[in-house]
Design an enzyme around this catalytic site. Structure first.
Site, short mmCIF file in Angstrom:
data_model
loop_
_atom_site.label_atom_id
_atom_site.label_comp_id
_atom_site.label_asym_id
_atom_site.label_seq_id
_atom_site.Cartn_x
_atom_site.Cartn_y
_atom_site.Cartn_z
N CYS A 1305 0.82 -1.22 0.00
CA CYS A 1305 0.00 0.00 0.00
C CYS A 1305 0.85 1.27 0.00
CB CYS A 1305 -0.93 0.00 1.20
SG CYS A 1305 -1.85 -1.54 1.38
N HIS A 1542 -2.79 8.32 5.30
CA HIS A 1542 -3.05 7.03 4.68
C HIS A 1542 -4.48 6.62 5.02
CE1 HIS A 1542 -1.88 3.36 2.74
NE2 HIS A 1542 -2.11 2.62 3.80
N HIS A 1583 -9.46 2.15 -0.86
CA HIS A 1583 -8.01 1.94 -0.76
C HIS A 1583 -7.52 1.14 -1.96
CE1 HIS A 1583 -4.09 1.38 0.60
NE2 HIS A 1583 -4.27 0.61 1.65
N TYR A 1798 18.90 50.83 -22.07
CA TYR A 1798 19.28 49.73 -22.95
C TYR A 1798 19.05 48.37 -22.27
CZ TYR A 1798 22.16 46.41 -25.52
OH TYR A 1798 22.58 45.31 -26.20
N GLU A 1817 33.82 46.65 -14.96
CA GLU A 1817 34.91 46.14 -14.12
C GLU A 1817 36.14 45.83 -14.96
OE1 GLU A 1817 35.26 45.85 -10.97
OE2 GLU A 1817 33.35 45.52 -9.94
N LYS A 1826 44.78 53.07 -9.63
CA LYS A 1826 44.51 52.69 -8.26
C LYS A 1826 43.01 52.69 -7.99
CE LYS A 1826 45.64 53.92 -3.49
NZ LYS A 1826 46.32 54.92 -2.60
N SER A 1827 42.55 51.61 -7.32
CA SER A 1827 41.13 51.49 -7.00
C SER A 1827 40.75 52.41 -5.86
CB SER A 1827 40.81 50.04 -6.60
OG SER A 1827 39.49 49.95 -6.12
N ASN A 1843 23.31 51.15 -32.33
CA ASN A 1843 22.69 50.19 -33.23
C ASN A 1843 23.09 48.77 -32.81
OD1 ASN A 1843 21.47 52.26 -34.69
ND2 ASN A 1843 23.31 52.52 -35.96
#
EC number: 2.3.1.86
Length: 1887
Positions: A1305, A1542, A1583, A1798, A1817, A1826-1827, A1843
């Site tokens: 079952c 059940h 059942h 866009y 990036e 330099k960052s 385009n």
């Protein structure tokens, strides 16, 4: 040349030709030219097994030599040794020989014309004959059976088809349709029949094969045909109708010789009857029809033979008619005397009395006559109605007990909660207040916790409805806390109503109940009753009048006695003051209403009903009772009477005050009936008694209610009353009862008082309300009949008898101080109306009890309270008078609603009145002043007449006006205003899940869920279907959720059951498109389907009595078994074939004699003493009910061919249909479409069964044992994996994993578990899962032997119908109900489902199985599945951080950054690697390596998602699998809303399963007051064993997608033992919720199988993907739904839902290549339109390296080629999911308006932003500056698209400045992205 020389040369030539052919290359074309052209050969003979070369020669002749031969007049013969032996050897045809011999036989003279004249009559009567002999028919020339007919019949019989459907032009191979086993069977049969067979006979057309067989065929029937004929005769002919008898009949009736007889019998073999023929006449009729068929086949005319037989028969009959009866008697007289003498001699020898039986018969006849006379007398004296009416109906076994108020309280609360949320109840009206009172009456700790949880978790921000439910809920919680220890009370807050009759302008009379203006609640009603009315005013002087008379008398006396003037003045002043006081006094002002201490008079309920709810627990203190307002001169409408010394009953003010004050208290504060035991009869629907019953239950009483119409509808009605009104401590017991039966009266009272041990109730009654009655209308004195007498018995005699029985029981138990109060139903009708039989007499006679109470000895056991019941509207007796009730009230009389009268009667059960009754009988007048209306009958007749006259006048005026209007304005003047009725049309939907707007999804699912999961490890259900007792999953859901079929449901069921079919064409000469009745072919409109077929649909669907036609004739009432018997005497011989006779001899040896019958070739068989017989016997089995598929269900309706239907087991058909419907539900109309997305090895089948093909097993064992016809390949159909094999062979043609679970079952849940594991392991990406099982008598019998199933006979004894025999979770559950069917789901990876655009019905969050402990019982329920909640708690204080989704998301983000860095490094490293590769190979190298890097990145990301998203809880002892599965989607154990049980309806399972679920919830910390809602589907379906879990899964998915939770409608009373499980609720009605997040499915199977699956709403999957992907998916699903809808409806219309595949999606040549290329995919063939594999797409480079890979590789290649000695290169990789496009701040800070515009316009917005971000990036990295830190904005770096040109870089602001400082003059960038990531490479150039 001599013949012998020619023969020798021919031999040499043949030998040389053969040698040349074997030794040399084949030059057959040249060879043919030589002997056909050079030698002009006219006769070509091929020596070989088949005409191979001959066939080629024939084609050559036709194509090349046809005109050549015509010119030369050549006639050539092409012959083959294997088929043309007669032509080669010049053998003459037997028919030609017969034709030559014919003239010799025609020497007899021809008959003269005179022969046709009638013969002269005989001179004397012919000798007496015993009977008229059947005349023989004129014999037809014999002809042996031809091989063609024999071959045709054998093939047709094996294929189970008619001869007409087997064309002789086809080969056996074509006919069997690829079934190799059937082909082998046919060839075996042919070998057995004809001896040798030619080579490859299966490839030879039947007509050619027949010719081959004919050469060596003797014309006699062979072994196979003889055996089949013998079996046909023995199994289908009636007893004694042997083959000899059949042949004799064919000879005498039709003149057929033996050869012709063989032909007829062969034809009969191909038209075998379905069942054994019942009589010899039926058998002859069958043979007649077969003879005619045979004649039409061979071209023989049987008419002459038949006419000859008929004429001769008629002559014989005429002769027989002339026999002299007297002569016959004279001849036979001596024979009879002799026989009688012999009989008497034998009797004397045996000492037997031959006349004993005759004497007994005469005696019995006299006794029967005497009894019949008594019955006739009783019928004549008492009347038929009376005699039939007193029949007993009471049965203890049928008693229904309802006492589960603890469960219904929670159900009522949930219903109220969701009705307010859904806007069904928009304000707190009287109905809500009434429901609040009912809830308070059932208050307990569990209920308060239940309310607290739901109200505390109600989100008020969702709208006004949520605010209202929270406010009301909080008030209700406080109320319940206050009344926790208070007894329940009956308190009615409904508005009193009055009668309203109206007549509209068209003359239609309408009646309605309208609220009374001045009486808005029962307290005001009591006041109105106390005041009475003008009609009840007594003719007594008022106080003023009395004082005036006193004043006049004193004045007169003063005049006589000469009183002083001062005294006179004082007296006058005193009198004046007194009169003024009376005028202003409120003490006796009848208009003054009752005053409540601390309360306003105004009705609070009408001002603010929520405040009323809050005030419900408060008891009102009445400072001024209603009795004080009773006018002295007026009798209240309700009052008590007291008996005067003269014997009259008069109004008593004091007693009435007591009664009315009690009613007032009940109206304000309610009245309790706790611990009251009450018996009530006559409480049917719509009666006063039913309203009284409601009040008693609301007040906590224990009640026995009787019904004379015991049925499911009646018991359901009473159950609904209890479920709504039953208070804590209350009990309702319903019993069948006939108050007209003395036995029933005695049995009922004995049942009530008998002990529980003896099957009684063990009660002692406190009150008896015997209201049962039957109407007597139109019966005057001269018509008093048995019905009147029976009514009198009900309403008087048996009321007295009932009281006597109660007195007897109380006395027997020594009960002297607890008398039962009897409320006697009195009536004001003392003959007033007339024409009501003995009704008045019955009511009047009850008044004698008031005297007998004093004069007899039962006062200590019974008290009497008579209730004179007034005009009560709407009852069965008074409903016809409703329309005149308003007119009656205008006379000043008060009529009553049923609720009002019930309130009055319940007032008689208050302690005050009960105490009065114990002192003396009480008469309560509840008449409303009706007794004061003079000539009531005439008045009511007048009222009715006036109404009718007014109605008729208005109707006539209306008609006249309408006619006038038409005359003036024309007939069509009203056309524009005519009402047009829109006829409903059925529109069967596939019910694809609703897809919400993405923002709504994000409000449901946690934000952190997005991108957290590896969607390849999320398993979803994309389609499901079933075949079961209620048809399909759609129709089953309608019945489960709503209890009835919609129009669409009825149409589908009618189609399934074959009631209707679709027609498109001419019908009766007119074009018609639509449904037609399958039998009559009459058109059926959609709207008429429900009305026309629903009754039949319901009768033949669901759980019902077993229908034998569905199960090979199995009738449990006659369960067939066999018993071995030893023969004690030699038996009479019988006929059998030689083969069968020899088999008998082989078995029985010398215990049987067999002899050949020379005339027929058959054998005579005689069983001798000592032989063994197996004799059938019938057992009456007690399992008569099962859940069966709808009668008429036919796989052919779905499009499955007859070949398949006849070949496979029925359960296979269920599976095939279920799989097809599951694919359609997935939007997949062609299963081969899957191979566009996955390899053939990635589609698996994990469905299984408990027992498999039980019909096949039955055939193997039972049918084979009985030697009945059984297909030879039956074994293969019995295997459990065969069903899956057929699915693959006919539908999907996959080569993926196939796993066949066998879990009894629990098979379906085990299947889901295996399917999930299969996909997670990578062995498949799509799986078919589910289960299936059949119902057959063998399993039913064995389940019955185990006592596991419901005993139908016991259920019938208890008054149960088949539909209610499966009652999970109830007190009376008694075993499961078997069913049959199949259930299937399609599961797949979520990622794949999203790509395919298939609907997602749910997420399989968890699937598990478990075994149980040591034991000895295979079916014993266990709790092993508790392990899904296994979790270590000990003393750990804090939960695992892994349960925190934010924590997991944080870890994943960190890991994604690492993956990003790794990809960037690898891509940059490719430059160096590429330099080592030759330039010509660099492109290939970069392509492959780029793909590898991508694959590895994807693998790393999925591993990270798997670790932190999908599998974080696995192997963690602190997180249970169940908790972890929910937490994966941000859910907790409290979010598990429903548990599908059940629920088999067995005592053990339902308790064990409830305990298991309850313990799971408890262990995992589910909040108190938050039970899971239990769904018990098997109440409806039964059942089905293997299919159980699949149907439950389907139901769970439907719950998720609809929010509707079906109730267990068979749960009439939930078992008290289940109350302990606080985490489970057992609803009996459907609840419409505001959404279900997750559902649990549990399944338990014999053999220690426990299973559980958790399915989660698909919204939590959609919350894990981006908006772009979701919107793309929505579009795909929408398109798929349209195509599936079209396919489904076309399939229904044309019976083509099932379209079997004829070929695999690849050719035989490509098969191995397809298997060996995992990336092989199908494409659409341009010519055929079908999906097939193309050789170009196998092992194709494009299938591995896609466009994105090429783009990325190209960027890397360009990077390597750039000279960057004076510049820089930047590489950046961004995961698509890492860009949060929902964050407006991030977007606006880092992207320019042009970039935003866009990206937002791109199909994938998120991918476009990710690519742009990656480019920014990469550009930054290429600058080499330099960052400014990770938080620096990148808006100054703009990626420009013009385009369709490559992206360009424009630098602004700080970025431009930094680039200039670094000397950068130019930057170029390239971007590519796929579903996973975006890659950008930037190259900068410096000065």
């Amino acid at each position: 040349m001599k013949p012998e020389v020619e023969q020798e040369l021919a031999h040499i030539l043949l030998t040389e030709l053969l040698a040349y052919q074997f030794a040399s290359p084949v030059r057959w074309i040249e060879t043919q030219d030589v002997f056909l052209k050079d030698f002009n050969t006219e006769r070509v003979v091929e020596i070989g097994p088949s005409p191979t070369l001959a066939g080629m020669a024939q084609r050559t002749l036709k194509n090349k030599y046809e005109s050549y031969d015509a010119a030369l007049s050549l006639h050539r013969e092409i012959l083959c040794y294997s088929k043309d032996a007669k032509e080669i050897y010049y053998t003459p045809d037997p028919s030609e020989l017969a034709a030559k011999e014919e003239p010799a036989k025609e020497e007899a003279p021809a008959p003269t014309p005179a022969a046709s004249a009638p013969a002269p009559a005989a001179a004397a009567p012919a000798p007496v004959a015993a009977a008229a002999p059947a005349a023989a028919a004129a014999e037809i020339a014999d002809e042996p059976v031809k091989a063609s007919l024999l071959l045709h019949v054998l093939v047709a019989h094996k294929l189970k088809k008619s001869l007409d459907s087997i064309p002789m032009s086809k080969t056996i191979k074509d006919l069997v349709g690829g079934k190799s086993t059937v082909q082998n069977e046919i060839l075996g049969d042919l070998g057995k029949e004809f001896g040798t067979t030619p080579e490859k006979p299966e490839e030879t057309p039947l007509e050619e094969l027949a010719e081959t067989f004919q050469d060596t065929f003797s014309g006699a029937l062979g072994k196979q045909s003889s055996s089949l004929l013998s079996r046909l005769i023995s199994s289908k002919m009636p007893g004694g109708f042997t083959i000899t008898v059949a042949r004799k009949y064919l000879q005498t009736r039709w003149g057929l010789p033996s050869g012709r007889q063989d032909g007829v019998l062969l034809v009969a073999l191909s038209n075998e009857p379905a069942a054994r023929l019942g009589s010899e006449a039926d058998a002859k009729a069958f043979l007649d029809s077969m003879a005619q068929k045979y004649a039409s086949i061979v071209g023989v005319d049987l008419s002459s033979a038949a006419s000859a037989s008929g004429a001769a028969g008629a002559g014989a009959a005429a002769g027989a008619a002339m026999i002299d009866a007297g002569a016959l008697e004279e001849i036979t007289k001596d024979h009879k005397v002799l026989a009688r003498q012999q009989l008497q001699v034998l009797a004397r020898y045996l000492k037997m009395d031959l006349d004993n039986g005759e004497r007994k018969f005469l005696k019995e006849k006299d006794t029967v006559a005497e009894l019949q006379a008594q019955l006739d007398y009783l019928n004549a004296e008492l009347g038929e109605f009376f005699v039939n009416g007193v029949a007993t109906s009471f049965s203890r076994k049928k008693a229904r007990t309802f006492d589960s108020s603890w469960n219904w309280a929670k159900q009522s609360l949930l219903s109220l909660y969701f009705e307010i949320i859904h806007g069904v109840l928009k304000n707190v009206d009287r109905e809500v207040v009434s429901e609040a009172i009912n809830i308070m009456n059932r208050s307990n700790d569990a209920l308060i916790k239940f309310m607290e949880y739901h109200i505390s978790n109600t989100d008020e921000t969702k709208g006004e409805n949520y605010q209202l439910v929270k406010t009301l809920g909080e008030q209700l919680i406080e109320n319940c806390k206050q009344v926790l220890d208070v007894d329940p009370v009956y308190k009615d807050v409904a508005k009193p109503t009055g009668p309203k009759t109206a007549i509209d302008k068209n003359g239609n009379i309408t009646y309605s109940e309208e609220p009374r203006e001045k009486v808005r609640k029962l307290s005001q009603y009591v006041q109105e009753m106390a005041l009475g009315g003008p009609i009840t005013k007594e003719s007594q002087p008022t106080i003023e009048e009395d004082l005036t008379r006193v004043y006049k008398a004193i004045s007169a006396q003063a005049d006589k006695q000469d009183i002083s003037s001062s005294t006179r003045v004082e007296f006058e002043k005193l009198y004046s003051d007194l009169m003024k006081f009376l005028e202003s006094s409120k003490e006796i002002d009848p208009s003054q209403t009752t005053q409540l201490a601390g309360m306003d008079v105004e009705d609070a309920l009408d001002k603010d009903s929520t405040k009323e709810v809050a005030s419900l627990p408060n008891k009102s203190t009445i400072s001024k009772t209603v009795s004080s307002t009773i006018p002295r001169e007026t009798i209240p409408f309700l009052h008590l009477r007291k008996k005067t010394p003269a014997g009259d009953w008069k109004y008593d003010r004091q007693l009435s005050s007591l009664f009315l004050d009690g009613l007032e208290k009940a109206a304000f504060n309610g009245v309790t009936f706790k611990d009251k035991y009450v018996l009530i009869t006559g409480a049917g629907k719509g009666s006063i008694g039913a309203e009284v019953l409601q009040g008693l239950l609301q007040g906590g009483a224990k009640v026995v209610v009787t019904t004379s119409r015991f049925s499911k509808q009646v018991t359901d009605y009473y159950q609904s009353i209890y479920a709504k009104y039953g208070a804590k401590g209350s009990t309702l017991i319903v019993v069948p009862f006939n108050q007209g039966s003395k036995q029933d009266v005695e049995a009922l009272i004995e049942f009530i008082y008998d002990t529980e041990k003896n099957g009684g109730l063990g009660w002692d009654l406190d009150a008896i309300i015997p209201f049962a009655a039957i109407p007597e209308q139109g019966i005057e004195l001269e018509h008093i009949d048995s019905k009147s007498e029976f009514a009198h018995r009900i309403m008087l005699t048996n009321i007295l008898r009932m009281m006597g029985c109660v007195k007897k029981q109380k006395s027997a138990r020594g009960i002297e101080t607890r008398p039962a109060q009897v409320i006697l139903p009195m009536s004001p009708n003392h003959g007033t109306f007339g024409g009501d039989g003995m009704y008045s007499e019955s009511k009047l006679s009850l008044e004698t009890l008031f005297n007998r109470w004093h004069s007899e000895s039962w006062a200590n056991q019974l008290t009497v309270c008579g209730a004179i019941i007034g005009w009560t509207r709407g009852t069965g007796l008074m409903s016809a008078n409703n329309i005149i009730a308003e007119g009656i009230e205008k006379m000043g009389v008060r009529t009553f609603s049923q609720k009002e009268m019930a309130f009055n009667l319940l007032g008689l059960l208050t302690p005050e009145v009960v105490e009065l009754c114990q002192k003396s009988p009480v008469m309560a007048d509840l008449n409303g002043g009706l007794q004061f209306v003079p000539e009531l009958k005439e008045f009511t007749a007048k009222l009715r007449k006036e109404l009718v006259e007014t109605s008729e006048v208005r109707k006539a005026v209306s008609i006249e006006t309408a006619l006038e209007h038409k005359v003036v304005n024309g007939n069509s003047a009203d056309a524009a205003y005519a009402q047009v009725e829109i006829q409903p049309r059925a529109n069967i939907q596939l019910d694809f899940p609703e897809l919400k707007p993405y923002k709504q999804v994000k409000q449901i699912a946690p934000a952190e869920l997005e991108g957290l999961l590896d969607l390849e490890r999320v398993i979803v259900v994309t389609g499901f279907a079933e075949v079961g007792p209620w048809g399909s999953a759609r129709t089953r859901w309608e019945m489960e959720a709503f209890g009835e079929f919609s129009l669409e449901g009825c149409v589908e069921m009618a189609w399934i059951m074959g009631f209707i079919s679709y027609h498109n064409g001419n019908l009766k000469g007119r074009p018609y498109t639509g449904w037609v009745d399958s039998k009559t072919k009459e058109p059926v409109d959609d709207k008429d389907v429900k009305a026309k077929y629903e009754t039949s649909i319901l009768e033949h669907s669901g759980i019902r009595l077993i229908e034998p036609e569905l199960f090979n004739g199995y009738n449990p009432e006659k369960k067939e078994m066999i018993q071995e018997v030893i023969v004690e005497e030699d038996l009479e011989p019988f006929e059998a074939s030689k083969e069968t006779a020899e088999q008998f001899k082989h078995q029985h040896g010398d215990k049987v004699d067999i002899f050949e019958i020379p005339e027929t070739g058959e054998y005579s068989v005689k069983l001798l003493k000592g032989a063994t017989l197996y004799i059938p016997k019938a057992l009456r089995f007690d399992r008569l009910v099962a859940g069966q598929i709808p009668t008429g269900w036919n796989a052919k309706t779905y499009g499955i061919s007859d070949d398949i239907i006849s070949q496979v087991d029925p359960i296979t058909l269920f599976v095939l249909v279920s799989v097809v419907e599951a694919f359609i539900a997935s939007g997949i109309t062609d299963p081969y479409e899957m191979y566009k997305y996955v390899h053939v090895s990635e589609v698996g089948n994990c469905s299984g069964s408990g027992m498999g093909g039980v019909s096949a097993l039955r055939g193997m064992f039972k049918d084979r044992f009985k030697d009945e016809p059984v297909q030879n390949d039956i074994l293969q159909e019995s295997f459990i994996n065969t069903m899956s094999a057929w699915v693959n062979m006919l539908l999907i043609s996959s080569s993926g994993p196939i796993k066949t679970p066998v879990g009894a079952c629990a098979t379906s849940v085990e299947s889901v578990d295996i399917g999930v594991e299969t996909i997670l392991s990578g062995k498949a990406r799509i799986c078919i899962v589910g289960g299936y099982d059949d119902f057959q008598e063998e399993g039913s019998f064995e389940f019955g032997n185990m006592k596991a199933t419901s005993n139908t006979l016991e259920e019938f004894e208890h008054g149960r119908t088949p539909a209610e025999m499966s009652r999970p979770a109830t007190t009376t559950r008694n075993g499961f109900m078997e069913a049959q069917g199949a259930g299937i789901q399609i599961i797949m990876q979520a990622d794949l489902a999203l790509k395919m655009g298939v609907p997602i019905y749910g997420i399989v969050a968890m699937a598990a199985t478990a075994t149980d402990k040591i034991g000895r019982s295979v079916p014993a329920p266990g709790k092993g599945i508790l392990t899904t909640a296994r979790e270590h708690h000990s003393s750990v204080k804090y939960a695992s951080p892994n349960l925190n989704m934010k924590y997991r998301k944080r870890q994943l983000v960190t890991r994604e950054a690492q993956i990003k860095d790794w990809v960037e490094n690898e891509l940059e490293a490719l430059k160096l690697e590429a330099e080592e590769i030759p330039s010509e190979d660099q492109n290939e190298f970069l392509l492959e390596r780029t793909r590898e890097i991508h694959n590895e990145a994807e693998s790393q990301l999925r591993a990270a998602q798997q670790q932190w998203g999908n599998d974080f809880y696995k192997r963690d002892p602190r997180i249970a699998p169940l908790r972890g599965a929910l937490a994966t989607y941000g859910l907790t154990i409290d979010d598990l809303g429903v548990a599908s049980f059940h629920g088999t309806s067995t005592k053990a399972n339902d308790k064990n399963e409830s305990a298991t679920i309850n313990e799971m919830m408890k262990h995992l910390g589910r909040s108190e007051g938050n039970p899971v809602i239990g769904v018990f589907q098997k109440f409806l379906t039964g059942h089905p064993k293997g299919a159980a879990g699949a149907w439950m899964m389907n139901g769970a998915l439907q719950i998720l997608n609809s929010g509707i939770i079906p109730g267990n409608r068979n749960a009439d009373n939930v078992d008290k033992i289940l109350e302990q499980f606080e985490y489970v609720l057992y609803p009996s009605k459907t609840l419409k919720t505001d959404g279900v997040r997750a559902v649990s499915i549990t399944s338990f199977g014999f053999g220690q199988k426990g299973g559980q699956a958790i399915v989660v709403h698909p919204d939590y999957l959609y919350g894990a993907i981006t908006e772009d992907r979701y919107n793309e998916y929505v579009a795909k699903v929408s398109a798929r739904e349209k195509s599936a809808y079209k396919f489904f409806h076309n399939g229904m219309i044309y019976n083509k839902l099932f379209v079997s595949k004829e070929h695999a999606p690849y050719t035989d040549e490509l098969e191995e290549d397809v298997y060996l290329d995992p990336l092989a995919r199908v494409s659409k063939d341009k010519k055929s339109g079908s999906l097939t594999f193309n050789s170009k797409n196998i092992q194709s480079k494009d299938s591995y390296i896609n466009a994105n890979t090429i783009e990325t590789a190209k960027m890397i290649e360009n990077m390597t080629k750039e000279k960057v000695s004076n510049g820089g290169v930047g590489v950046d990789v961004e995961l698509i999911t890492s860009i949060n496009v929902e964050n407006d701040t991030f977007i606006e800070r880092n992207f320019t308006p042009q970039e935003i515009e866009y990206c937002s316009a791109q199909p994938s917005v998120q991918s476009s932003f990710a690519g742009t971000w990656s480019a920014k990036e990469a550009v930054f990295k290429s600058l080499g500056v330099k960052s400014l830190g990770g938080g620096a904005a990148l808006k100054d770096i703009e990626i420009v698209r013009v385009n369709k040109n490559a992206p360009a870089v424009e630098l602004h602001g700080n970025a431009k400045k930094a680039a200039e400082e670094a000397g950068v003059t130019d930057v170029k960038v390239s971007i590519s992205h796929d579903d996973l990531q975006a890659v950008a490479v930037a190259v900068s150039t410096k000065k």
